[in-house]
Write an enzyme that holds these catalytic residues in place. Structure first.
Site, PDB file in Angstrom:
ATOM      1  N   ASP A   5     109.935  -1.733   2.087  1.00 46.38           N
ATOM      2  CA  ASP A   5     110.831  -1.341   3.180  1.00 46.38           C
ATOM      3  C   ASP A   5     111.672  -0.129   2.804  1.00 46.38           C
ATOM      4  O   ASP A   5     111.764   0.848   3.554  1.00 46.38           O
ATOM      5  CB  ASP A   5     111.737  -2.509   3.568  1.00 46.38           C
ATOM      6  CG  ASP A   5     110.981  -3.600   4.324  1.00 46.38           C
ATOM      7  OD1 ASP A   5     109.881  -3.323   4.825  1.00 46.38           O
ATOM      8  OD2 ASP A   5     111.492  -4.722   4.402  1.00 46.38           O
ATOM      9  N   ASP A  41     116.725 -10.580  14.658  1.00 48.36           N
ATOM     10  CA  ASP A  41     115.895 -11.482  13.861  1.00 48.36           C
ATOM     11  C   ASP A  41     116.608 -12.795  13.556  1.00 48.36           C
ATOM     12  O   ASP A  41     115.996 -13.872  13.605  1.00 48.36           O
ATOM     13  CB  ASP A  41     115.474 -10.797  12.563  1.00 48.36           C
ATOM     14  CG  ASP A  41     114.288  -9.861  12.768  1.00 48.36           C
ATOM     15  OD1 ASP A  41     114.017  -9.489  13.925  1.00 48.36           O
ATOM     16  OD2 ASP A  41     113.627  -9.512  11.772  1.00 48.36           O
ATOM     17  N   LYS A  82     117.353  -5.104  15.414  1.00 45.61           N
ATOM     18  CA  LYS A  82     116.561  -6.076  14.665  1.00 45.61           C
ATOM     19  C   LYS A  82     117.253  -6.491  13.375  1.00 45.61           C
ATOM     20  O   LYS A  82     117.228  -7.662  12.998  1.00 45.61           O
ATOM     21  CB  LYS A  82     115.180  -5.486  14.369  1.00 45.61           C
ATOM     22  CG  LYS A  82     114.246  -6.410  13.589  1.00 45.61           C
ATOM     23  CD  LYS A  82     112.876  -5.790  13.438  1.00 45.61           C
ATOM     24  CE  LYS A  82     111.983  -6.613  12.534  1.00 45.61           C
ATOM     25  NZ  LYS A  82     111.670  -7.941  13.092  1.00 45.61           N
ATOM     26  N   ARG A 109     100.446  -8.530  14.565  1.00 46.10           N
ATOM     27  CA  ARG A 109     100.720  -8.631  13.129  1.00 46.10           C
ATOM     28  C   ARG A 109      99.940  -9.805  12.549  1.00 46.10           C
ATOM     29  O   ARG A 109     100.061 -10.943  13.025  1.00 46.10           O
ATOM     30  CB  ARG A 109     102.221  -8.787  12.880  1.00 46.10           C
ATOM     31  CG  ARG A 109     103.032  -7.611  13.390  1.00 46.10           C
ATOM     32  CD  ARG A 109     104.515  -7.804  13.177  1.00 46.10           C
ATOM     33  NE  ARG A 109     104.872  -7.804  11.762  1.00 46.10           N
ATOM     34  CZ  ARG A 109     106.113  -7.949  11.303  1.00 46.10           C
ATOM     35  NH1 ARG A 109     107.111  -8.108  12.171  1.00 46.10           N
ATOM     36  NH2 ARG A 109     106.365  -7.937  10.014  1.00 46.10           N
ATOM     37  N   SER A 134     104.771  -6.948  -3.032  1.00 47.25           N
ATOM     38  CA  SER A 134     106.185  -7.222  -2.730  1.00 47.25           C
ATOM     39  C   SER A 134     106.719  -8.408  -3.526  1.00 47.25           C
ATOM     40  O   SER A 134     107.390  -9.291  -2.998  1.00 47.25           O
ATOM     41  CB  SER A 134     106.364  -7.468  -1.231  1.00 47.25           C
ATOM     42  OG  SER A 134     105.839  -6.412  -0.466  1.00 47.25           O
ATOM     43  N   ASN A 193     110.097 -10.188  17.167  1.00 41.28           N
ATOM     44  CA  ASN A 193     109.239  -9.476  16.217  1.00 41.28           C
ATOM     45  C   ASN A 193     109.670  -9.799  14.797  1.00 41.28           C
ATOM     46  O   ASN A 193     109.562  -8.971  13.897  1.00 41.28           O
ATOM     47  CB  ASN A 193     109.320  -7.967  16.464  1.00 41.28           C
ATOM     48  CG  ASN A 193     108.133  -7.225  15.871  1.00 41.28           C
ATOM     49  OD1 ASN A 193     107.151  -7.824  15.446  1.00 41.28           O
ATOM     50  ND2 ASN A 193     108.229  -5.902  15.822  1.00 41.28           N
ATOM     51  N   LYS A 230     103.334  -3.834   9.479  1.00 38.45           N
ATOM     52  CA  LYS A 230     104.742  -4.136   9.737  1.00 38.45           C
ATOM     53  C   LYS A 230     105.027  -4.028  11.236  1.00 38.45           C
ATOM     54  O   LYS A 230     104.128  -4.170  12.066  1.00 38.45           O
ATOM     55  CB  LYS A 230     105.625  -3.191   8.917  1.00 38.45           C
ATOM     56  CG  LYS A 230     105.507  -3.386   7.408  1.00 38.45           C
ATOM     57  CD  LYS A 230     106.179  -4.657   6.952  1.00 38.45           C
ATOM     58  CE  LYS A 230     106.226  -4.760   5.442  1.00 38.45           C
ATOM     59  NZ  LYS A 230     106.983  -5.949   4.976  1.00 38.45           N
ATOM     60  N   GLU A 231     106.293  -3.749  11.579  1.00 37.77           N
ATOM     61  CA  GLU A 231     106.669  -3.661  12.988  1.00 37.77           C
ATOM     62  C   GLU A 231     105.816  -2.654  13.762  1.00 37.77           C
ATOM     63  O   GLU A 231     105.612  -2.773  14.961  1.00 37.77           O
ATOM     64  CB  GLU A 231     108.146  -3.304  13.118  1.00 37.77           C
ATOM     65  CG  GLU A 231     109.101  -4.453  12.867  1.00 37.77           C
ATOM     66  CD  GLU A 231     109.329  -4.769  11.408  1.00 37.77           C
ATOM     67  OE1 GLU A 231     110.248  -5.553  11.109  1.00 37.77           O
ATOM     68  OE2 GLU A 231     108.587  -4.257  10.533  1.00 37.77           O
ATOM     69  N   HIS A 247     112.956  -0.647  13.797  1.00 42.13           N
ATOM     70  CA  HIS A 247     114.324  -0.358  13.353  1.00 42.13           C
ATOM     71  C   HIS A 247     114.360   0.617  12.192  1.00 42.13           C
ATOM     72  O   HIS A 247     115.224   1.498  12.126  1.00 42.13           O
ATOM     73  CB  HIS A 247     115.036  -1.660  12.980  1.00 42.13           C
ATOM     74  CG  HIS A 247     114.308  -2.490  11.954  1.00 42.13           C
ATOM     75  ND1 HIS A 247     114.937  -3.047  10.875  1.00 42.13           N
ATOM     76  CD2 HIS A 247     113.000  -2.858  11.838  1.00 42.13           C
ATOM     77  CE1 HIS A 247     114.066  -3.733  10.151  1.00 42.13           C
ATOM     78  NE2 HIS A 247     112.885  -3.624  10.717  1.00 42.13           N
ATOM     79  N   ARG A 248     113.446   0.493  11.256  1.00 37.71           N
ATOM     80  CA  ARG A 248     113.495   1.348  10.071  1.00 37.71           C
ATOM     81  C   ARG A 248     113.079   2.789  10.383  1.00 37.71           C
ATOM     82  O   ARG A 248     113.568   3.725   9.743  1.00 37.71           O
ATOM     83  CB  ARG A 248     112.655   0.755   8.943  1.00 37.71           C
ATOM     84  CG  ARG A 248     113.135  -0.631   8.540  1.00 37.71           C
ATOM     85  CD  ARG A 248     112.853  -0.993   7.113  1.00 37.71           C
ATOM     86  NE  ARG A 248     113.245  -2.372   6.862  1.00 37.71           N
ATOM     87  CZ  ARG A 248     114.487  -2.775   6.636  1.00 37.71           C
ATOM     88  NH1 ARG A 248     115.470  -1.893   6.608  1.00 37.71           N
ATOM     89  NH2 ARG A 248     114.755  -4.054   6.435  1.00 37.71           N
TER      90      ARG A 248
END
Length: 688
Positions: free
Chosen positions: A327, A52, A431, A129, A207, A95, A354-355, A403-404
């Site tokens: 997240d 990123d 990412k 997105r 958020s 992304n 999200k992703e 990634h998460r």
């Protein structure tokens, strides 16, 4: 960073030690853009080095910013001072929502004032997105923004000049993504002369802590936004960005959640310390620490450090509004598997955009472990699995290029059933945290018996070293070239003045000196190279003289005893491929896969001859053949660890095989021994 098709994580048992977090993604990309929009030079330290931030830095360079690398996590940015050095560019932003949204807004304002045409695109998922609410706000402002694909989504074209309408409040929805509001707040100070500019949020702002990060960083760069609750934001007249000169990026609080969870699950004997972020962090995701405490974790904080221990067990169930920590809340979903009752995560509708659709993805993947999972439009309920290990299954987790998903799933390896976990496409962590898995290995432990080992034994020149290295590379495992250890010992002996000829080796004092050298041998294998201490000795240890010396010293019982424990210490997370002549019979007799590799002696002599020619060395094939036959006889008849297949070894004759065919054979055998056997997971495809 692992670039393998998948990564198998053995059962993890304990967590302790100290981990240093990478820089916050949210702060890093905001600071980079603010530095680019300011006049003058800004030094950014502790910057996140990830996909990123790389796409953001590349985009800023395309826009004409000067970017100078000061170190692995430090850059100097020469800002544009609110101007446009380039008027045309095609920006690829991967992304990275933290790059796409604010750059769209900033370029919309800049092109309106100065002219220019810019196209912004990303990977296919970025084009799924939503960005329509931000584009609608920019168009109402008067900016010229065009969809180049599906309306409401990137890719986009931003162009000017255009007339901006700044007198009336600019409205933007806040219930899909807080990044739309952040993008406007970062961009509009470029136009805040001579009147103030007001932004109004329509609907509930999600958020909020991420917006708070934006406000604090704006103030750091000289713009003090006035906030009326969370619905109205005013940028004062005359606002202009001013570089603070130097900025230090906090450690990533979202990344901290994985290690807080690891401590809550397995730091029973000593604390797991997390450096780079404290309880007073400006990042909203630090509130995850309170959620973890509610589940039973013991957490102590300092200014820039957290100490986590396991407390309540099983963890306590919770029902939580996660709007402020979207997240980090993903980590709670995996922790819920270890709770004493169902856990419900609410107000997480932003996961859908999200992703990947994280609600659907998390539900799908947690069910693979055996959990009952319910989902709704903006909530997720996870029913726990047995704290005694009942109900747990080994699972191969699809990561959706998210990634998460990969980092969260790794925490399932602490399961009490001692089931391994497979992470598909582990590279996706690049990412935000490229070295996540390597960092995880530093602070977790597994029982040695749970760390998988593949043994590849065989006679000299059969290609076992090449095969072992290739298999290890495909699996992401460590590699142990035991033959190189003996070669290294011969080299170390030569440098220490210890003779290794047959006559000298008959002397007990010489054998004792060699054993002492072996016990402290500073061997290291990295990137296909062999190191003795800090010296690369790859070429020296691969010589015929070194090989002959290795064969002689390896016959000494005292030397083999000294090296035995050293070799067993190579059994490290996530796994090991070990090659030699007694890996399966002596060193790792419990290895789940043992391969005995061989080839006809004439073929081995031919291969060795080609290797020597490639290195510029000359030898007779007849001499090589005689030497190999003599070495085979010596290795087969020695009194200690004679060369022979382990009783449960699989025989592989590669006389007529390519290296790739041999690699695939071993990988096929390995797959048959794993609990993920029904799924191929890209074994044949190799590295991604």
């Amino acid at each position: 960073m692992y670039t393998t098709a998948f990564l198998d994580i053995p059962p993890l048992r304990r967590a302790a030690g100290t981990v240093r977090l990478p820089g916050s993604k949210s702060i890093s990309n905001r600071v980079l853009l603010l530095a680019a929009l300011s006049a003058g030079r800004t030094e950014v330290h502790d910057l996140l080095d990830s996909d990123d931030t790389r796409v953001m830095l590349q985009a800023l360079q395309q826009l004409g910013c000067g970017v100078q690398r000061l170190g692995p996590t430090a850059v100097a940015v020469q800002g544009l001072g609110g101007q446009l050095a380039q008027r045309h560019a095609q920006l690829f932003l991967g992304n990275a929502g933290t790059a796409m949204r604010p750059l769209t807004a900033a370029l919309a304002v800049l092109t309106a004032q100065h002219g220019g045409v810019f196209e912004l695109s990303g990977v296919p998922r970025m084009h799924e997105r939503p960005i329509g609410d931000l584009v609608d706000a920019l168009r109402r402002l008067g900016a010229d923004v065009t969809y180049l694909g599906q309306p409401g989504y990137p890719p986009l074209r931003v162009q000017g000049p255009a007339t901006l309408h700044l007198q009336a409040p600019i409205q933007v929805r806040g219930d899909v993504s807080s990044q739309f509001l952040t993008a406007l707040l970062l961009a509009l100070p470029l136009a805040a002369r001579p009147h103030p500019i007001t932004v109004e949020v329509v609907g509930e702002l999600i958020s909020k802590p991420y917006v708070d990060i934006t406000l604090k960083l704006l103030q750091r760069f000289g713009v003090a936004v006035q906030r009326d609750g969370w619905q109205r934001f005013t940028i004062p007249a005359g606002s202009a960005y001013r570089t603070p000169g130097t900025v230090h990026v906090e450690g990533d609080a979202s990344a901290a959640s994985y290690f807080i969870a690891a401590g809550a699950l397995a730091a029973s004997d000593a604390a797991l310390t997390i450096e780079g972020v404290g309880l007073a962090s400006i990042q909203g995701d630090i509130a995850f620490a309170e959620a973890a405490r509610a589940m039973g974790a013991r957490i102590e904080g300092e200014a820039n450090r957290l100490h986590v221990r396991r407390g309540a067990w099983p963890l306590r169930a919770l029902d939580l509004d996660c709007n402020a920590i979207p997240d980090a809340a993903m980590t709670l979903a995996v922790m819920a598997l270890y709770a004493d009752g169902p856990c419900t995560l609410r107000n997480i509708g932003s996961w859908r955009v999200k992703e990947t659709d994280r609600i659907a993805a998390m539900a799908t993947e947690l069910r693979k472990f055996g959990a009952v999972v319910e989902e709704g439009p903006d909530w997720l309920r996870v029913h726990p699995l047995g704290a005694d290990g009942t109900g747990w299954r080994a699972a191969s987790v699809h990561t959706y290029d998210d990634h998460r998903m990969a980092m969260c799933a790794s925490l399932a390896a602490f399961n009490p059933a001692r089931r391994p976990v497979r992470i598909q496409d582990p590279r996706c962590v690049a990412k935000t945290f490229p070295d996540y898995f390597e960092t995880l290995w530093q602070v977790v432990q597994a029982d040695p018996a749970d760390i998988p080992v593949i043994c590849i034994d065989g006679p000299s020149a059969c290609g076992k070293g090449t095969l072992a290295a290739a298999v290890a590379q495909r699996l992401g495992y460590h590699v142990l070239d035991s033959g190189a250890l003996y070669r290294l010992l011969g080299l170390a002996a030569q440098r220490a003045g210890v003779p290794t000829d047959d006559a000298a080796l008959a002397d007990a004092a010489v054998a004792e000196r060699l054993a002492a050298l072996a016990a402290q041998l500073p061997a290291r294998f990295a990137d296909g190279r062999i190191w003795l201490g800090d010296e690369d000795v790859t070429d020296e240890v691969r010589s015929e003289a070194a090989g002959a010396a290795a064969s002689r010293v390896s016959a000494l019982p005292a030397v083999r005893t000294a090296l035995l424990q050293a070799q067993r210490r190579w059994r490290r997370l996530p796994g090991l491929v070990a090659d030699g002549r007694d890996m399966g019979t002596v060193v790792f007799p419990d290895a789940p896969l043992k391969v005995y590799l061989t080839a006809g002696v004439a073929e081995r002599a031919r291969r060795r001859h080609e290797q020597l020619r490639a290195r510029g060395e000359h030898a007779s094939i007849d001499d090589l053949l005689a030497e190999l036959e003599a070495r085979d006889a010596r290795d087969r008849t020695r009194s200690v660890a004679a060369l022979k297949p382990a009783e449960d070894a699989l025989l592989l004759d590669n006389t007529h095989q390519t290296i790739e065919q041999s690699v695939q054979t071993v990988l096929d055998w390995w797959q048959q021994r794993r609990p993920f056997a029904p799924e191929r997971e890209g074994l044949a495809a190799g590295s991604s």
